[in-house]
Scaffold this active site. Sequence first.
Site, PDB file in Angstrom:
ATOM      1  N   HIS A  33       0.854  -1.188   0.000  1.00  0.00           N
ATOM      2  CA  HIS A  33       0.000   0.000   0.000  1.00  0.00           C
ATOM      3  C   HIS A  33       0.896   1.247   0.000  1.00  0.00           C
ATOM      4  O   HIS A  33       1.746   1.423   0.866  1.00  0.00           O
ATOM      5  CB  HIS A  33      -0.877  -0.047   1.255  1.00  0.00           C
ATOM      6  CG  HIS A  33      -1.847   1.074   1.386  1.00  0.00           C
ATOM      7  ND1 HIS A  33      -3.134   1.019   0.887  1.00  0.00           N
ATOM      8  CD2 HIS A  33      -1.735   2.299   1.981  1.00  0.00           C
ATOM      9  CE1 HIS A  33      -3.768   2.145   1.163  1.00  0.00           C
ATOM     10  NE2 HIS A  33      -2.945   2.940   1.831  1.00  0.00           N
ATOM     11  N   ASP A  35       1.023   5.319  -0.013  1.00  0.00           N
ATOM     12  CA  ASP A  35       0.252   6.518   0.305  1.00  0.00           C
ATOM     13  C   ASP A  35       0.817   7.737  -0.414  1.00  0.00           C
ATOM     14  O   ASP A  35       1.919   8.191  -0.108  1.00  0.00           O
ATOM     15  CB  ASP A  35       0.263   6.753   1.820  1.00  0.00           C
ATOM     16  CG  ASP A  35      -0.593   5.724   2.542  1.00  0.00           C
ATOM     17  OD1 ASP A  35      -1.768   5.576   2.163  1.00  0.00           O
ATOM     18  OD2 ASP A  35      -0.087   5.063   3.457  1.00  0.00           O
ATOM     19  N   MET A  37       0.477  11.609  -1.134  1.00  0.00           N
ATOM     20  CA  MET A  37      -0.129  12.812  -0.539  1.00  0.00           C
ATOM     21  C   MET A  37       0.496  14.064  -1.140  1.00  0.00           C
ATOM     22  O   MET A  37       1.699  14.084  -1.418  1.00  0.00           O
ATOM     23  CB  MET A  37       0.123  12.811   0.977  1.00  0.00           C
ATOM     24  CG  MET A  37      -0.330  11.543   1.671  1.00  0.00           C
ATOM     25  SD  MET A  37      -0.126  11.675   3.455  1.00  0.00           S
ATOM     26  CE  MET A  37      -0.585  10.002   3.957  1.00  0.00           C
ATOM     27  N   HIS A  66      -2.750   4.637  -3.095  1.00  0.00           N
ATOM     28  CA  HIS A  66      -3.821   5.357  -2.409  1.00  0.00           C
ATOM     29  C   HIS A  66      -3.597   6.851  -2.617  1.00  0.00           C
ATOM     30  O   HIS A  66      -2.710   7.449  -2.018  1.00  0.00           O
ATOM     31  CB  HIS A  66      -3.762   4.974  -0.904  1.00  0.00           C
ATOM     32  CG  HIS A  66      -4.778   5.654  -0.057  1.00  0.00           C
ATOM     33  ND1 HIS A  66      -4.754   5.590   1.322  1.00  0.00           N
ATOM     34  CD2 HIS A  66      -5.857   6.422  -0.362  1.00  0.00           C
ATOM     35  CE1 HIS A  66      -5.773   6.275   1.817  1.00  0.00           C
ATOM     36  NE2 HIS A  66      -6.449   6.797   0.816  1.00  0.00           N
ATOM     37  N   MET A  68      -4.188  10.449  -2.128  1.00  0.00           N
ATOM     38  CA  MET A  68      -4.769  11.468  -1.247  1.00  0.00           C
ATOM     39  C   MET A  68      -4.316  12.822  -1.786  1.00  0.00           C
ATOM     40  O   MET A  68      -3.488  13.510  -1.183  1.00  0.00           O
ATOM     41  CB  MET A  68      -4.298  11.227   0.201  1.00  0.00           C
ATOM     42  CG  MET A  68      -4.970  10.022   0.831  1.00  0.00           C
ATOM     43  SD  MET A  68      -4.068   9.390   2.254  1.00  0.00           S
ATOM     44  CE  MET A  68      -2.857   8.391   1.399  1.00  0.00           C
ATOM     45  N   ASP A 172      -8.230   1.242   6.666  1.00  0.00           N
ATOM     46  CA  ASP A 172      -6.924   1.906   6.653  1.00  0.00           C
ATOM     47  C   ASP A 172      -6.822   2.931   7.774  1.00  0.00           C
ATOM     48  O   ASP A 172      -7.530   3.939   7.764  1.00  0.00           O
ATOM     49  CB  ASP A 172      -6.741   2.588   5.278  1.00  0.00           C
ATOM     50  CG  ASP A 172      -5.362   3.212   5.101  1.00  0.00           C
ATOM     51  OD1 ASP A 172      -4.497   3.039   5.977  1.00  0.00           O
ATOM     52  OD2 ASP A 172      -5.164   3.878   4.062  1.00  0.00           O
TER      53      ASP A 172
HETATM   54  C1  DX5 Z   1      -3.127   7.522   6.362  1.00  0.00           C
HETATM   55  C2  DX5 Z   1      -2.693   6.485   5.354  1.00  0.00           C
HETATM   56  C3  DX5 Z   1      -2.505   5.163   5.979  1.00  0.00           C
HETATM   57  C4  DX5 Z   1      -1.465   5.144   7.053  1.00  0.00           C
HETATM   58  C5  DX5 Z   1      -1.749   4.041   8.024  1.00  0.00           C
HETATM   59  O1  DX5 Z   1      -3.417   8.693   5.735  1.00  0.00           O
HETATM   60  O2  DX5 Z   1      -3.661   6.355   4.336  1.00  0.00           O
HETATM   61  O3  DX5 Z   1      -2.280   4.157   4.992  1.00  0.00           O
HETATM   62  O4  DX5 Z   1      -0.166   4.993   6.541  1.00  0.00           O
HETATM   63  O5  DX5 Z   1      -0.882   4.134   9.107  1.00  0.00           O
HETATM   64  P1  DX5 Z   1      -1.142   3.372  10.484  1.00  0.00           P
HETATM   65  O6  DX5 Z   1      -1.351   1.933  10.198  1.00  0.00           O
HETATM   66  O7  DX5 Z   1       0.097   3.634  11.289  1.00  0.00           O
HETATM   67  O8  DX5 Z   1      -2.347   4.034  11.090  1.00  0.00           O
HETATM   68 ZN    ZN Z   2      -3.422   4.642   2.954  1.00  0.00          ZN
END
Ligand code: DX5
Ligand code: ZN
Length: 214
Positions: A33, A35, A37, A66, A68, A172
């Site tokens: 996964h 992330d 951002m 993912h 964001m 998530d």
């Molecule tokens: C948050 C991300 C998550 C995050 C999860 O914005 O989308 O994927 O990395 O982190 P943990 O498991 O530490 O909450």
């Molecule tokens: Zn995520």
Amino acid sequence: MKIKVAPSILSADFSSLGKEIKKVELAGADIIHIDVMDGHFVPNITIGAVVVKSIRKVTKLPLDVHLMIENPGKFIDDFVAAGSDMITVHIEAMSSAKLKAQSAKLKKQGIKFGISLNPATPLSKIKNILNFVDFVLVMSVNPGFSGQKFKFEVLSKIRELRSIFNGDIAVDGGINDEIAKKAVFAGADILVAASCIFNSNDYKKTIRRLKNVR
Ligand code: DX5
Ligand code: ZN
């Protein structure tokens, strides 16, 4: 449904990212996964398609990107070209009409398409798009950072979603084995976890524990 574990690399050691990914792969991860951002949709900046391209070279596992970010439609082609297998877009960032068009395009390309919703966004916002997605990523923290506390109010959202949706439900944010058990019981089958895996000293044991919560 078999439980799948998707380590989120946000808590990995980025100076040895390739090794960290190999390590979670050998430890039994099902999906990586990633992330993405942009500092606009969420108050943090992480990584872009160039990093996904490098990650693609070190693992055969499916890469779930993912997004964001604001205006995700502008960047999806880049992430697909970089080697993504799954693309997740936020309902708060794209109109239903655009999501439907995007879904058709990704289907043709053989890419799995997921919709994500923030903790404060009600399920009603994604109901008309459920037929167009392969999976739903339910955010159980406000997106932006790893290491936050799980919001227990999303459990009822997962439960309701499970009663109307046959695809994969990913959860998530704030996952550990105790919470994973509740999320799986509510209907989730993909567990996304960053800190609980990468901050543990035995990735294999942690991933095994997550897979066996049922
Ligand atoms: C948050 C991300 C998550 C995050 C999860 O914005 O989308 O994927 O990395 O982190 P943990 O498991 O530490 O909450
Ligand atoms: Zn995520």
